[in-house]
Design a protein around this motif. Structure first.
Motif, PDB file in Angstrom:
ATOM      1  N   SER A 212       1.529   6.296  10.497  1.00  0.00           N
ATOM      2  CA  SER A 212       1.156   7.512   9.771  1.00  0.00           C
ATOM      3  C   SER A 212      -0.249   7.385   9.198  1.00  0.00           C
ATOM      4  O   SER A 212      -1.057   8.322   9.271  1.00  0.00           O
ATOM      5  N   SER A 213      -0.570   6.210   8.637  1.00  0.00           N
ATOM      6  CA  SER A 213      -1.908   5.983   8.076  1.00  0.00           C
ATOM      7  C   SER A 213      -2.976   6.098   9.157  1.00  0.00           C
ATOM      8  O   SER A 213      -4.027   6.708   8.948  1.00  0.00           O
ATOM      9  N   TRP A 214      -2.691   5.513  10.333  1.00  0.00           N
ATOM     10  CA  TRP A 214      -3.661   5.539  11.425  1.00  0.00           C
ATOM     11  C   TRP A 214      -3.889   6.967  11.932  1.00  0.00           C
ATOM     12  O   TRP A 214      -5.034   7.387  12.126  1.00  0.00           O
ATOM     13  N   ARG A 215      -2.811   7.719  12.121  1.00  0.00           N
ATOM     14  CA  ARG A 215      -2.937   9.054  12.687  1.00  0.00           C
ATOM     15  C   ARG A 215      -3.592  10.036  11.727  1.00  0.00           C
ATOM     16  O   ARG A 215      -4.391  10.875  12.137  1.00  0.00           O
ATOM     17  N   THR A 216      -3.253   9.942  10.451  1.00  0.00           N
ATOM     18  CA  THR A 216      -3.804  10.895   9.478  1.00  0.00           C
ATOM     19  C   THR A 216      -5.154  10.448   8.919  1.00  0.00           C
ATOM     20  O   THR A 216      -5.882  11.258   8.341  1.00  0.00           O
ATOM     21  N   GLY A 217      -5.488   9.166   9.074  1.00  0.00           N
ATOM     22  CA  GLY A 217      -6.728   8.652   8.505  1.00  0.00           C
ATOM     23  C   GLY A 217      -6.671   8.477   7.005  1.00  0.00           C
ATOM     24  O   GLY A 217      -7.709   8.323   6.355  1.00  0.00           O
ATOM     25  N   GLU A 218      -5.463   8.469   6.440  1.00  0.00           N
ATOM     26  CA  GLU A 218      -5.292   8.302   4.992  1.00  0.00           C
ATOM     27  C   GLU A 218      -4.809   6.886   4.688  1.00  0.00           C
ATOM     28  O   GLU A 218      -3.781   6.454   5.192  1.00  0.00           O
ATOM     29  N   VAL A 219      -5.573   6.182   3.851  1.00  0.00           N
ATOM     30  CA  VAL A 219      -5.225   4.811   3.470  1.00  0.00           C
ATOM     31  C   VAL A 219      -4.634   4.845   2.061  1.00  0.00           C
ATOM     32  O   VAL A 219      -5.249   5.412   1.147  1.00  0.00           O
ATOM     33  N   PRO A 220      -3.438   4.262   1.863  1.00  0.00           N
ATOM     34  CA  PRO A 220      -2.842   4.257   0.518  1.00  0.00           C
ATOM     35  C   PRO A 220      -3.780   3.661  -0.529  1.00  0.00           C
ATOM     36  O   PRO A 220      -4.539   2.730  -0.234  1.00  0.00           O
ATOM     37  N   ALA A 221      -3.721   4.217  -1.740  1.00  0.00           N
ATOM     38  CA  ALA A 221      -4.626   3.777  -2.814  1.00  0.00           C
ATOM     39  C   ALA A 221      -4.486   2.292  -3.114  1.00  0.00           C
ATOM     40  O   ALA A 221      -5.479   1.618  -3.409  1.00  0.00           O
ATOM     41  N   ASP A 222      -3.261   1.753  -3.029  1.00  0.00           N
ATOM     42  CA  ASP A 222      -3.037   0.331  -3.309  1.00  0.00           C
ATOM     43  C   ASP A 222      -3.803  -0.572  -2.348  1.00  0.00           C
ATOM     44  O   ASP A 222      -4.160  -1.691  -2.697  1.00  0.00           O
ATOM     45  N   TRP A 223      -4.016  -0.094  -1.124  1.00  0.00           N
ATOM     46  CA  TRP A 223      -4.735  -0.898  -0.137  1.00  0.00           C
ATOM     47  C   TRP A 223      -6.246  -0.866  -0.364  1.00  0.00           C
ATOM     48  O   TRP A 223      -6.983  -1.601   0.270  1.00  0.00           O
ATOM     49  N   ARG A 224      -6.698   0.028  -1.240  1.00  0.00           N
ATOM     50  CA  ARG A 224      -8.130   0.124  -1.540  1.00  0.00           C
ATOM     51  C   ARG A 224      -8.463  -0.462  -2.913  1.00  0.00           C
ATOM     52  O   ARG A 224      -9.536  -0.226  -3.445  1.00  0.00           O
TER      53      ARG A 224
ATOM     54  N   PRO B 113       0.216  -6.076   2.995  1.00  0.00           N
ATOM     55  CA  PRO B 113       0.521  -5.087   4.051  1.00  0.00           C
ATOM     56  C   PRO B 113      -0.741  -4.391   4.566  1.00  0.00           C
ATOM     57  O   PRO B 113      -0.872  -4.142   5.771  1.00  0.00           O
ATOM     58  N   GLY B 114      -1.682  -4.085   3.658  1.00  0.00           N
ATOM     59  CA  GLY B 114      -2.940  -3.476   4.083  1.00  0.00           C
ATOM     60  C   GLY B 114      -3.716  -4.387   5.015  1.00  0.00           C
ATOM     61  O   GLY B 114      -4.324  -3.941   6.000  1.00  0.00           O
ATOM     62  N   LYS B 115      -3.688  -5.696   4.723  1.00  0.00           N
ATOM     63  CA  LYS B 115      -4.396  -6.655   5.577  1.00  0.00           C
ATOM     64  C   LYS B 115      -3.782  -6.734   6.967  1.00  0.00           C
ATOM     65  O   LYS B 115      -4.492  -6.959   7.952  1.00  0.00           O
ATOM     66  N   ILE B 116      -2.462  -6.550   7.044  1.00  0.00           N
ATOM     67  CA  ILE B 116      -1.812  -6.597   8.356  1.00  0.00           C
ATOM     68  C   ILE B 116      -2.298  -5.445   9.227  1.00  0.00           C
ATOM     69  O   ILE B 116      -2.606  -5.632  10.413  1.00  0.00           O
ATOM     70  N   LEU B 117      -2.393  -4.240   8.649  1.00  0.00           N
ATOM     71  CA  LEU B 117      -2.921  -3.109   9.426  1.00  0.00           C
ATOM     72  C   LEU B 117      -4.394  -3.328   9.769  1.00  0.00           C
ATOM     73  O   LEU B 117      -4.831  -2.999  10.879  1.00  0.00           O
ATOM     74  N   GLU B 118      -5.154  -3.898   8.850  1.00  0.00           N
ATOM     75  CA  GLU B 118      -6.552  -4.255   9.146  1.00  0.00           C
ATOM     76  C   GLU B 118      -6.619  -5.179  10.359  1.00  0.00           C
ATOM     77  O   GLU B 118      -7.475  -5.025  11.234  1.00  0.00           O
TER      78      GLU B 118
END
Length: 575
Positions: free
Chosen positions: A175-187, A215-220
Motif C-alpha cells: 500500500s505504501s509503495w502504490r500510494t507513495g505515502e510513507v507512515p510518519a513513524d518511518w520518517r 519495518p521501514g528499513k525492511i521496505l527501504e
C-alpha cells in the motif's frame, strides 16, 4: 550468574559470618570459599567462550563485557555551546547537539516535487518484490543485537514473530509503495551522536547516526535492491565511485588510484593530488535537486514519488545517555544510518566528475583529484578542475571544508605548486589519512605499519585485561575477529617491503600466540603450526600477488572473483 552460582555465593557469605562468630573453623570456611571461587571461574570461562564464539555477530557484547571491568566513563561529557556556556545535563547536551545538527541543513524548499519533464521517459516501471515470503525472509535475517527506532519495535521481537506478522507487513508495504505515502513513524529518527576526533566538548566533532524504524528499513531494503539493479544494469553510476557499489571498496579505490599515480611517478613525472572534503555532505543534500537527479537517472515516477515522500517532513531527536531532546524538522540531507541513504547520495554526487580533465576517484563523498604537474599548463589544468568542482558545489548547494582540503606533492622534481578553491589557498601536506590508510608524499608505508601495529596492540591489550580465559577456543576467535583485521585492512595496497615494517606487524601475532595457554614456552614457528596460522610475510606475499592479478584484470574493478585461484591452493579470503 546461574541460580546454582548465586546459591553458592550466598552460602559463602553465610559461612563467612559463622566463621567470624566462631561457629565454624577457618579451614571449613576456606574449603567452601575455594569451591565457590572454582565455580565462579568456570562460569566466567563459559561466558567468555560464548562471547568469543559469537564475536563476529555481536562485537558489542564483547566490548560491553570488557567495558564493565573498567572505571565507568560518561558517554558524552560536557559540551560547549556557541555562547561559550558549558552544557552538563543530559537533556541540555541533547538539545545542544540537536540544534547543531539541524543548523547545517540546507533551507527548506516550499515543495518537494521533481520536474515532470522526462518523468515518463524512464526505462520502465520498477516493480519491487513485496510478498509475504520476501518480507518473512527479511524479518528472519534481522540482527537481534541492533537497536530499535523511535517506534520501539525491537528487531528480536520482529524476528521471532516473522511468520505471524509477515503478511500484514507485506500488505502495508504494498500500500505504501502504490500510494507513495510513507507512515510518519518511518520518517522519524533517534539520532545517536558518534564522536569522531578532536575536542570532545565541541559539538562539531560528533557525527549524527539515525536509528529509524526497523519495518521501514525492511521496505527501504526491498526498494534499494531494485534501484541498485536498475543503476547497475544501465551503468548509471560512474566508474570513479567506489563507495556503496557492488564489487568495489576502499581497497579497490586505493589500488586503482595509486596504481596510476605510482606509474606516473616511476616515469619521472611530478604528480599533485588534491584531497577534498565536503562539509556535512550527507546532511546538506537538497531534496529538490536530488529528486530531479533521480528522474534523470531513469527511475520511474512511482519510485521517485515514494522516495520524495520518504524524504519530506522528516523529524529527528538526539539521545544522550538516558535523555532525549525535543523533535526538530529535517529540511535536507539523506539520513546516515538508513538503508537508502548511501544509494541516494551516490546518485546525487554522480555528476561531480563531468567536464574534469584530471583523474578523480570517489568513495561516497571522500574525493581525490590527481594529475601530472610537470609544466605550468599541467598545473593550470588541475587548478581549472578545482574551479569546476567549486562551481559544482555552489550549483548543488554543497560546501567544501577548505581547511580539511589538502594537497600532496609526489615526485622528486615537484615544484610544490599552490592551489586554491574559491578565494582560499589550500595547504600542502606530507601525509594524509586516505580511507583509513596513511599515505605520505614519498609513498613510504612505514607510518601506516606503525599505526596498524599500534591499533592491533591496543585491542590485544584490551583482550589481555578483560578476558580471564587463555584457552585457544576463546583467544583464537577474538584474535581473528578483532586484532587481525587491523593488520590486514587494505594490506593489498600498503603491504610493507622493509624488514623492519614486516617485523612490527609480525610482533603483534607473536604476542597474541604467546598469550594462549600451553603455548607460552614454545618457539613461534611451532605455535603457528599448532594453531594452523600463517606468518605475516606469507600473508603479505599473497596480498601482493592478489594486487597484481587484480590490476592486470582491470584497474577500476578489482573484484572478489580473483580469489578463486588462491582458494584452489587452500587459502581462504581472510588468509
Amino acid at each position: 550468574m546461574s541460580k546454582e552460582l548465586l546459591t553458592e555465593l550466598k552460602l559463602k557469605s553465610d559461612m563467612h559470618k559463622k566463621w567470624k562468630r566462631g561457629e565454624i573453623t577457618k579451614e571449613e570456611f576456606k574449603r567452601i570459599a575455594n569451591t565457590c571461587r572454582e565455580k565462579v571461574r568456570k562460569a566466567k570461562a563459559q561466558n567468555e567462550l560464548r562471547l568469543a564464539r559469537d564475536i563476529k555477530n555481536n562485537k558489542k557484547g564483547f566490548f560491553a563485557y570488557v567495558g564493565r571491568k573498567r572505571k565507568k566513563k560518561e558517554a558524552i561529557g560536557p559540551l560547549q555551546g556557541e555562547d561559550g556556556v558549558m552544557a552538563t545535563g543530559d537533556r541540555e547536551k541533547a538539545e545542544l547537539l540537536n540544534a547543531f545538527f539541524a543548523s547545517v541543513f540546507s533551507e527548506k524548499e516550499s515543495h518537494l516535487q521533481p520536474q515532470q519533464h522526462g518523468m515518463d521517459e524512464g526505462l520502465g516501471e520498477i516493480q519491487p518484490q513485496i510478498g509475504k515470503q520476501v518480507v518473512q525472509e527479511h524479518l528472519a535475517s534481522l540482527n537481534e543485537f541492533k537497536s530499535p527506532g523511535p517506534d520501539q519495535l525491537h528487531p528480536r521481537v520482529l524476528k521471532e514473530l516473522a511468520e505471524v506478522i509477515s503478511e500484514p507487513l507485506a500488505i502495508i508495504f504494498e500500500s505504501s509503495w502504490r500510494t507513495g505515502e510513507v507512515p510518519a513513524d518511518w520518517r522519524r529518527a533517534n539520532v545517536v551522536p558518534i564522536f569522531k576526533k578532536g575536542k570532545k566538548n565541541d559539538p562539531n566533532n560528533y557525527r549524527p547516526v539515525s536509528l529509524t524504524s526497523i519495518p521501514g528499513k525492511i521496505l527501504e531494503k526491498i526498494i534499494k535492491e531494485v534501484v541498485c539493479e536498475h543503476l547497475e544494469t544501465n551503468a548509471v553510476i560512474a566508474n570513479s565511485q567506489h563507495g556503496f557499489t557492488k564489487n568495489k571498496s576502499c581497497q579497490t579505490n586505493l589500488i586503482s588510484f595509486f596504481d596510476r599515480v605510482t606509474s606516473w611517478v616511476d616515469t619521472g613525472n611530478a604528480v599533485d593530488v588534491a584531497y577534498l572534503d565536503f562539509s556535512k555532505a550527507f546532511d546538506k543534500v537538497p531534496h529538490d535537486l536530488l529528486a530531479n537527479k533521480l528522474v534523470k537517472c531513469g527511475l520511474d515516477k512511482t519510485t521517485v514519488r515514494w522516495i520524495c515522500n520518504w524524504l519530506s517532513e522528516r523529524t529527528q531527536r538526539v539521545l544522550t545517555n538516558a535523555s532525549s531532546s525535543s523533535w526538530k524538522e529535517v529540511t535536507s540531507g539523506v539520513p546516515q544510518g538508513s538503508v537508502l541513504g548511501p544509494v541516494l547520495f551516490n546518485i546525487f554526487i554522480n555528476d561531480l566528475d563531468e567536464g574534469l580533465e584530471g583523474t578523480i576517484i570517489k568513495f561516497a563523498d571522500d574525493t581525490k583529484l590527481g594529475g601530472i604537474a610537470n609544466t605550468p599548463e599541467d598545473r593550470s589544468r588541475i587548478q581549472n578542475d578545482l574551479d569546476r568542482l567549486e562551481r559544482w558545489a555552489k550549483t548543488n548547494k554543497m560546501k567544501f571544508n577548505r581547511d580539511k582540503c589538502k594537497i600532496l606533492h609526489f615526485g622528486r622534481k615537484n615544484g610544490n605548486q599552490r592551489y586554491r578553491m574559491g578565494d582560499a589557498w589550500l595547504d600542502s601536506s606530507v601525509c594524509e589519512k586516505d580511507l583509513g590508510v596513511l599515505v605520505d608524499n614519498k609513498l613510504n608505508m612505514s607510518q601506516q605499519c606503525d599505526a596498524a601495529a599500534k591499533k592491533a596492540n591496543g585491542i590485544l591489550a584490551c583482550i589481555n585485561r578483560g578476558i580471564a580465559s587463555r584457552s585457544r577456543e576463546v583467544m583464537l576467535p577474538l584474535y581473528s575477529a578483532l586484532v587481525r583485521p587491523h593488520l590486514e585492512y587494505c594490506v593489498q595496497f600498503w603491504a610493507p617491503q622493509l624488514k623492519g615494517d614486516v617485523d612490527k606487524l609480525e610482533s603483534v601475532q607473536r604476542r597474541a600466540t604467546k598469550m594462549i595457554k600451553g603455548l607460552e614456552n614454545k618457539p613461534y614457528e611451532e605455535r603457528l603450526k599448532e594453531l594452523g596460522m600463517f606468518s605475516r610475510p606469507l600473508i603479505i606475499l599473497v596480498a601482493f600477488l592478489w594486487t597484481l592479478s587484480s590490476l592486470s584484470t582491470s584497474p577500476f574493478n578489482c573484484g572478489a572473483q580473483n580469489w578463486t585461484q588462491y582458494s584452489r591452493c587452500g587459502l581462504t579470503k581472510a588468509e
